[in-house]
Scaffold this active site. Structure first.
Site, PDB file in Angstrom:
ATOM      1  N   ARG A   1       0.847  -1.198   0.000  1.00  0.00           N
ATOM      2  CA  ARG A   1       0.000   0.000   0.000  1.00  0.00           C
ATOM      3  C   ARG A   1       0.871   1.232   0.000  1.00  0.00           C
ATOM      4  O   ARG A   1       1.766   1.365   0.834  1.00  0.00           O
ATOM      5  CB  ARG A   1      -0.865   0.024   1.274  1.00  0.00           C
TER       6      ARG A   1
ATOM      7  N   THR B   1      -1.422   7.394  -0.401  1.00  0.00           N
ATOM      8  CA  THR B   1      -2.741   7.242  -1.045  1.00  0.00           C
ATOM      9  C   THR B   1      -3.512   6.034  -0.526  1.00  0.00           C
ATOM     10  O   THR B   1      -4.715   5.925  -0.750  1.00  0.00           O
ATOM     11  CB  THR B   1      -2.568   7.052  -2.564  1.00  0.00           C
TER      12      THR B   1
ATOM     13  N   ASP C   1       0.628  -3.833  12.596  1.00  0.00           N
ATOM     14  CA  ASP C   1       1.016  -4.148  11.219  1.00  0.00           C
ATOM     15  C   ASP C   1       1.373  -5.632  11.149  1.00  0.00           C
ATOM     16  O   ASP C   1       2.394  -6.059  11.710  1.00  0.00           O
ATOM     17  CB  ASP C   1       2.211  -3.269  10.812  1.00  0.00           C
TER      18      ASP C   1
ATOM     19  N   ASP D   1       4.894  -6.526   9.730  1.00  0.00           N
ATOM     20  CA  ASP D   1       5.979  -6.162  10.655  1.00  0.00           C
ATOM     21  C   ASP D   1       6.040  -7.120  11.840  1.00  0.00           C
ATOM     22  O   ASP D   1       7.122  -7.550  12.253  1.00  0.00           O
ATOM     23  CB  ASP D   1       5.775  -4.726  11.167  1.00  0.00           C
TER      24      ASP D   1
HETATM   25  C1  PRP Z   1      -1.065  -4.593   4.505  1.00  0.00           C
HETATM   26  C2  PRP Z   1      -1.818  -5.899   4.670  1.00  0.00           C
HETATM   27  C3  PRP Z   1      -2.620  -5.997   3.400  1.00  0.00           C
HETATM   28  C4  PRP Z   1      -2.929  -4.564   3.106  1.00  0.00           C
HETATM   29  C5  PRP Z   1      -4.333  -4.314   3.522  1.00  0.00           C
HETATM   30  O1  PRP Z   1       0.037  -4.800   3.694  1.00  0.00           O
HETATM   31  O2  PRP Z   1      -0.995  -7.009   4.866  1.00  0.00           O
HETATM   32  O3  PRP Z   1      -1.898  -6.568   2.320  1.00  0.00           O
HETATM   33  O4  PRP Z   1      -2.018  -3.750   3.866  1.00  0.00           O
HETATM   34  O5  PRP Z   1      -4.704  -3.022   3.232  1.00  0.00           O
HETATM   35  P1  PRP Z   1      -5.832  -2.610   2.213  1.00  0.00           P
HETATM   36  O6  PRP Z   1      -7.020  -3.492   2.495  1.00  0.00           O
HETATM   37  O7  PRP Z   1      -6.085  -1.181   2.598  1.00  0.00           O
HETATM   38  O8  PRP Z   1      -5.301  -2.767   0.826  1.00  0.00           O
HETATM   39  P2  PRP Z   1       1.156  -3.681   3.441  1.00  0.00           P
HETATM   40  O9  PRP Z   1       0.788  -2.790   2.330  1.00  0.00           O
HETATM   41  O10 PRP Z   1       1.466  -3.010   4.752  1.00  0.00           O
HETATM   42  O11 PRP Z   1       2.379  -4.522   2.915  1.00  0.00           O
HETATM   43  P3  PRP Z   1       3.275  -5.607   3.661  1.00  0.00           P
HETATM   44  O12 PRP Z   1       2.405  -6.851   3.823  1.00  0.00           O
HETATM   45  O13 PRP Z   1       4.381  -5.802   2.690  1.00  0.00           O
HETATM   46  O14 PRP Z   1       3.711  -5.076   4.987  1.00  0.00           O
END
Ligand code: PRP
Length: 207
Positions: A103, A107, A199, A202
């Protein structure tokens, strides 16, 4: 039509509470994600198609049941990767097709960085795996990719969902059932699920 399935299983609730705890260490966190994923996948595959199969027991012959459909797991990187292990114990013959999305912090829109799906579909059902359904952007983008690939039977399996994410995914893809351990209260101003668990990526990978 909204198809939200929130697990009512006491074991899921128990393990989710431990997962939410900010004092849970990375190793225990990963183990809990593995166990919860297995339990949620058990619930999500209740309507799997089967076929009859003759079987010879030490006492004689009978007709049993065997799974009919080819299942593909589609974990969204990074955090979805933590969900594959437990499910692969339950379904050892599944195919796993990773999708890389993150993400954009400003945005909150998903940005694609990895997709190695072959040209033709190789499975009949896809389970999208991602612990967090926040805005729903990542799940929607993944469902778009899978449908474009040619697979129309898709289920979402996650740990926590925000009402905003459920609404967005159900609106974009009303045919996709959403299986989660819990529907949480809301998203906060930076797009995190509240009360949530922080998170997921993380906490899983110690970053
Ligand atoms: C987080 C989570 C999902 C996403 C959910 O990933 O693991 O993939 O955000 O958010 P959304 O429903 O608003 O799209 P992140 O982007 O933090 O990436 P990562 O898993 O690499 O930490």
């Amino acid at each position: 039509m909204k198809q939200l399935f929130e697990s009512q299983h006491p074991l899921v609730k128990h393990k989710l509470t431990a997962l939410r705890d900010k004092n849970t260490d990375h190793r225990t966190f990963r183990e809990l994600v593995r166990e919860l994923s297995l339990l949620l996948c058990y619930e999500a595959t209740l309507d799997m198609e089967t076929t009859q199969k003759p079987v010879e027991t030490p006492m004689g012959e009978t007709v049993g049941t065997t799974a009919k459909e080819t299942i593909g797991l589609v974990p969204i990187m990074r955090a979805g990767i933590g969900m594959t292990d437990g499910i692969m114990q339950l379904l050892p013959n599944v195919q796993v097709w990773h999708i890389g999305l993150y993400r954009d912090e400003e945005t909150l829109r998903p940005v694609s960085y990895y997709n190695k799906l072959p040209k033709e579909p190789t499975v009949q059902i896809c389970l999208i795996l991602d612990p967090m359904l926040a805005t729903g952007g990542s799940a929607i983008a993944t469902a778009n990719i899978i449908k474009e690939w040619g697979v129309s039977r898709i289920k979402y399996v996650g740990l926590l969902a925000a009402p905003e994410g459920v609404e967005a995914l159900s609106t974009a893809h009303p045919d996709i059932p959403i299986h989660v351990a819990h529907l949480d209260e809301r998203l906060n101003e930076i797009g995190f699920i509240v009360p949530g668990l922080g998170d997921a990526g993380d906490r899983m990978f110690g970053t």
